[in-house]
Each structure stands twice: as C-alpha cells, then as structure tokens.
Write a protein that holds these residues in place. Sequence first.
Motif, PDB file in Angstrom:
ATOM      1  N   CYS A 239      25.529  96.622  24.293  1.00 31.19           N
ATOM      2  CA  CYS A 239      25.331  98.032  24.405  1.00 31.19           C
ATOM      3  C   CYS A 239      24.937  98.368  25.995  1.00 31.19           C
ATOM      4  O   CYS A 239      25.301  99.345  26.546  1.00 31.19           O
ATOM      5  N   GLU A 240      24.074  97.544  26.457  1.00 30.13           N
ATOM      6  CA  GLU A 240      23.489  97.860  27.856  1.00 30.13           C
ATOM      7  C   GLU A 240      24.756  97.629  28.696  1.00 30.13           C
ATOM      8  O   GLU A 240      24.812  98.386  29.841  1.00 30.13           O
ATOM      9  N   ARG A 241      25.381  96.638  28.805  1.00 36.17           N
ATOM     10  CA  ARG A 241      26.704  96.708  29.530  1.00 36.17           C
ATOM     11  C   ARG A 241      27.807  97.886  29.439  1.00 36.17           C
ATOM     12  O   ARG A 241      28.117  98.341  30.457  1.00 36.17           O
ATOM     13  N   LEU A 242      27.826  98.396  28.308  1.00 38.18           N
ATOM     14  CA  LEU A 242      28.685  99.623  28.033  1.00 38.18           C
ATOM     15  C   LEU A 242      27.859 100.594  28.626  1.00 38.18           C
ATOM     16  O   LEU A 242      28.527 101.683  29.376  1.00 38.18           O
ATOM     17  N   ILE A 243      26.661 100.959  28.555  1.00 34.99           N
ATOM     18  CA  ILE A 243      25.988 102.119  29.224  1.00 34.99           C
ATOM     19  C   ILE A 243      26.178 102.076  30.589  1.00 34.99           C
ATOM     20  O   ILE A 243      26.203 102.884  31.239  1.00 34.99           O
ATOM     21  N   GLU A 244      25.909 100.821  31.209  1.00 28.42           N
ATOM     22  CA  GLU A 244      25.871 100.635  32.681  1.00 28.42           C
ATOM     23  C   GLU A 244      27.407 100.688  33.202  1.00 28.42           C
ATOM     24  O   GLU A 244      27.366 101.639  34.231  1.00 28.42           O
ATOM     25  N   LYS A 245      28.351 100.596  32.365  1.00 27.53           N
ATOM     26  CA  LYS A 245      29.935 101.067  33.005  1.00 27.53           C
ATOM     27  C   LYS A 245      29.965 102.335  32.992  1.00 27.53           C
ATOM     28  O   LYS A 245      30.800 102.883  33.846  1.00 27.53           O
ATOM     29  N   TYR A 246      29.373 103.052  31.954  1.00 22.66           N
ATOM     30  CA  TYR A 246      29.678 104.779  31.820  1.00 22.66           C
ATOM     31  C   TYR A 246      28.492 105.506  32.001  1.00 22.66           C
ATOM     32  O   TYR A 246      28.454 106.493  31.489  1.00 22.66           O
ATOM     33  N   LYS A 247      27.450 104.850  32.711  1.00 24.76           N
ATOM     34  CA  LYS A 247      26.411 105.714  32.997  1.00 24.76           C
ATOM     35  C   LYS A 247      26.185 106.886  33.652  1.00 24.76           C
ATOM     36  O   LYS A 247      25.570 108.124  33.201  1.00 24.76           O
ATOM     37  N   TYR A 248      27.345 107.205  34.404  1.00 19.39           N
ATOM     38  CA  TYR A 248      27.522 108.581  34.907  1.00 19.39           C
ATOM     39  C   TYR A 248      27.979 109.599  34.207  1.00 19.39           C
ATOM     40  O   TYR A 248      27.644 110.689  34.030  1.00 19.39           O
ATOM     41  N   ILE A 249      28.952 109.239  33.363  1.00 14.55           N
ATOM     42  CA  ILE A 249      29.509 109.901  32.171  1.00 14.55           C
ATOM     43  C   ILE A 249      28.434 110.383  31.073  1.00 14.55           C
ATOM     44  O   ILE A 249      28.368 111.390  30.712  1.00 14.55           O
ATOM     45  N   LEU A 250      27.552 109.232  30.985  1.00  9.61           N
ATOM     46  CA  LEU A 250      26.441 109.503  30.025  1.00  9.61           C
ATOM     47  C   LEU A 250      25.539 110.524  30.502  1.00  9.61           C
ATOM     48  O   LEU A 250      24.872 111.264  29.736  1.00  9.61           O
ATOM     49  N   ILE A 251      25.163 110.275  31.837  1.00  9.19           N
ATOM     50  CA  ILE A 251      24.212 111.249  32.444  1.00  9.19           C
ATOM     51  C   ILE A 251      24.556 112.465  32.503  1.00  9.19           C
ATOM     52  O   ILE A 251      24.075 113.735  31.899  1.00  9.19           O
ATOM     53  N   VAL A 252      26.095 112.916  32.416  1.00  2.00           N
ATOM     54  CA  VAL A 252      26.564 114.305  32.652  1.00  2.00           C
ATOM     55  C   VAL A 252      26.497 114.758  31.120  1.00  2.00           C
ATOM     56  O   VAL A 252      26.146 116.005  30.919  1.00  2.00           O
ATOM     57  N   PHE A 253      26.786 113.997  30.128  1.00  4.79           N
ATOM     58  CA  PHE A 253      26.741 114.479  28.843  1.00  4.79           C
ATOM     59  C   PHE A 253      25.275 114.763  28.362  1.00  4.79           C
ATOM     60  O   PHE A 253      25.173 115.637  27.576  1.00  4.79           O
ATOM     61  N   VAL A 254      24.349 114.000  28.839  1.00  2.00           N
ATOM     62  CA  VAL A 254      23.119 114.181  28.266  1.00  2.00           C
ATOM     63  C   VAL A 254      22.563 115.435  28.944  1.00  2.00           C
ATOM     64  O   VAL A 254      21.823 116.288  28.307  1.00  2.00           O
ATOM     65  N   LEU A 255      22.654 115.655  30.319  1.00  2.00           N
ATOM     66  CA  LEU A 255      22.426 116.999  31.024  1.00  2.00           C
ATOM     67  C   LEU A 255      23.028 118.174  30.376  1.00  2.00           C
ATOM     68  O   LEU A 255      22.488 119.187  30.279  1.00  2.00           O
ATOM     69  N   GLY A 256      24.370 117.881  29.920  1.00  2.00           N
ATOM     70  CA  GLY A 256      25.194 119.013  29.297  1.00  2.00           C
ATOM     71  C   GLY A 256      24.328 119.327  27.897  1.00  2.00           C
ATOM     72  O   GLY A 256      24.307 120.746  27.657  1.00  2.00           O
ATOM     73  N   PHE A 257      24.079 118.265  27.216  1.00  2.00           N
ATOM     74  CA  PHE A 257      23.392 118.537  26.077  1.00  2.00           C
ATOM     75  C   PHE A 257      22.178 119.235  25.969  1.00  2.00           C
ATOM     76  O   PHE A 257      21.901 120.039  25.251  1.00  2.00           O
ATOM     77  N   LEU A 258      21.176 118.767  27.039  1.00  2.00           N
ATOM     78  CA  LEU A 258      19.939 119.210  27.324  1.00  2.00           C
ATOM     79  C   LEU A 258      20.245 120.964  27.691  1.00  2.00           C
ATOM     80  O   LEU A 258      19.501 121.787  27.328  1.00  2.00           O
ATOM     81  N   MET A 259      21.189 121.146  28.609  1.00  2.00           N
ATOM     82  CA  MET A 259      21.413 122.496  28.861  1.00  2.00           C
ATOM     83  C   MET A 259      21.845 123.498  27.689  1.00  2.00           C
ATOM     84  O   MET A 259      21.043 124.428  27.515  1.00  2.00           O
TER      85      MET A 259
END
Length: 450
Positions: A239-259
Amino acid sequence: MKKKFEKPEKIFLLWASVFISLSIFLMPIARVPDEASHARMAWGILYEKTDKSFQWQKIDSTKGEIDIEEYYQLFTNKLDFSNEKVKLSLPPKRIMQLPQLLGMSLGKIIYPSVGIMITLGRIFNAIFYILMMYFIIKYLKYGKTALMFISLLPIMIQQSSSLSYDVMNFVAVTGFFAILSNLSVEKLLTKKYIIFLMLATLGLYITKINNLFLVALLLTLSLRLPDRFGKTNVWIENCERLIEKYKYILIVFVLGFLMTFSVFYFKDKGGITNFAQVMLNTVLDNNLNPHLNTYLTTGMFGYLGIFDFQIPMWLIFIDIAVLTILLMKNEPYKLNKSFGVLSGGMLPFQAIVIIGGMYFAWTPLVLGDDALISQGAQGRYFTPFLIYLVPLFISCKEKMTVVFNEKSLSKLAVTTIIMNFVMMIYLILLTYWFPLQEAEWLINLRKLIG
C-alpha cells in the motif's frame, strides 16, 4: 546548575513547582479567564445545580485593583452548602474537571470558603499538571527541552495555577505527541503502543474534538506490526509503495474532495466564499480584527489575567528566538519528510480549525449573525501544538548545520523562563495588588529610603 537538574524533565519539575506554587497565591481568585465557570463545572460533577445552589459563576471577577478587605473575606466567610443536592454527573467531557473537584471537595471539608476551596482546587490542578508533564517530557524521544520551555511559558504557568481545564488539554495534546515521538523512531506497533494510543485518543476526544485530527499523523510513520503479522506487514508495504507511486494524483484527489465537501458544508452557513473572507479578515487584518495581535498571537505566550496585561512584545520576541533555537536542536534521529511536514502543519491547521469553529459556536453570541470576523479563539488554545514543530525541524536537519552545546541550551532556556516569570509576577503585583504605585513605585521607594 547542579547536575541532578540537567535533564529537561528535572528542570521542569524544579521550576514548575516554584513558579506555579507562587502563581497560585499571587494570581487573585477569579482573575483567570472563566475560573468561576470552571469552579461551577467542577462542582457540578458532584452536586446538581438548583435555584438554591451556590452560584460559583457570580464570584467577583472585576478587573483592576484588588480590595484587600473584600478579598480577605473570600477566605474567611464560610459558605452554606446545606441546600446542595448530591447528584453524580460525570459525562466524558467533565473528566477535565476532576482534579479541581478533588481539591475543592477537600477545601469544603477543611474550611468551606470560596478562597480556600478554589485555592485547593488550583493546587490539585497544578499537581496533576506538574506530574503529568514531568513524565511526558521524560518519555519523549526528542524535543524534551523545547517542551520543557513551552510548558513553562507564562500562559501555561497561569493556566496550571488556576482551575482551567486547559491543563488537561495541554497534557492530552503533548502526551499524544510523546507517543508519536517514540513510534516515529521504533516503527513497531506493539500491544503496548496500541493500548497507549487508545488511551491517548480517548484523551484527545475528551478534551477538544479538534484534537482528533492529530491521529492522522499515525498514517505518516510507516509503522509495522510484530513479526507474527508478517502477511499484514507485506500488505502495508504494498500500500505504501502504491501511494508513493501515485502520491500526486492522490493529493489532487484529496484536495478536490475537501473542496467539494467544503462547498456543500458551508452552503447553508453563508457559503464557502463568505467563510474564506471571514478567515482572511480574522488572521490577516488587525484593522478588522483588533484581537489578532493580542488574543490570538500574544496569547500563545502571555496575555494574562482576564486579559488585563500582556507580556511585553520584546520579551515575546526573545521567547520566539529561544524556542526556535530549541526546535533546531540536533537530535540523533532521522524522520521522514511526510511526518515532519504534516506534524509542523498541525499548528496552523489547528489554529484555523479552532478559529473557524469559534465563528459558528461563539461569534454569533457576541457579534450576531453574518459577522465578518471570528471571535472567541484565544492564543492559549494553540500553545500545545507548538511542540509539533519539532519533527519538521528534525526532518529538515540535513539542510541545517547548526550545532548547539546541550548545557548551553539548558542555561538559555532556564534563563529565559526565569525572565518570563519575573516579568509575569511584576505585572501581577502592579496590576492587582499595587496599581496606584504602577507608574512611580521606584521613585516612591527611593523617597521612602531617603
């Protein structure tokens, strides 16, 4: 300094005992914010509030000079508790008032006067603070001297020598950090740490609900379970390797969800644009929010009494400089950047959450609906989160080459906290006990000496 007091926890134990003991008796009764209300809440754990109950919240909390004769009567006039109706009420949030209640109950037995009962409530609250912070500082992996310094700032001396439940909030927030500091180094989530985390998270919930955001820091520690849970550890690593690989996509998704969430959440509360404007006005514009440089900023270090006097700004500048040096102290540990950055961000994040919460909970009561600033937040609410800056500095230590002598750091910290306390006592005496001498006490003393 004697060798036995060189450890930060022992330095804290010594000076906290001295400072808080003096402050308990020099800071007048009910001249600390909401102390009368805290007395009422503590008393309400054991006694039901009725029309015949003693009205703790009506204790005189007038600003300015103390009338010695009236103040003396607070200690000599016995209270009549014959009409008090015993009824135990201990919801989770009331646990914060237990130390105060124990002291007040003992005072009722010894001599039931307002002065005696509140003083003993203060003493028990202080004992709880001193003991808990001693063990928390001792348990820390890093940031010991910084936490010792923060715990002895004037604002914390005042709160820990009163009936304030800020004491338990400070203990809960810093206690959780102590557990994080150990886990961030050991990386192994054993049964002991699971129990500690459960108790600490309960403490965060009992004190203030916004404290629960601190639990998110656990996700950045790369924790592992004991060897017998090997398959689970493999899954965590994947899970950590997957998150590290797609971390920027995840950050954009989280920010979009929060907004998106924010837009819908604030839809019936004036709208997100209105809320953003309120926050900008509150934290950036002193013309619109005259409390910005007092309640919110100076209050983190020393806006004391019932907002009667402030520690001078030149001394606060020294405090900030010394605290920065303590935060930069070289520690023999390496911390990952994600933990450091998220931990350091907790201070501004918690400040925004608290200020935002006060806009809906308190501001309408004092400014009415549709106000363009938030009121009710105070700097002392943010003080416990200062220690969360430590991991940020440690995670960036490769970019810093400053090395400090351990003994010199301790001497610098102790010298500064003594300066703070002397200034605090000086202003307490001139504000409450000798206000008529405030502007000319040295001149008058010279004339008296001849």
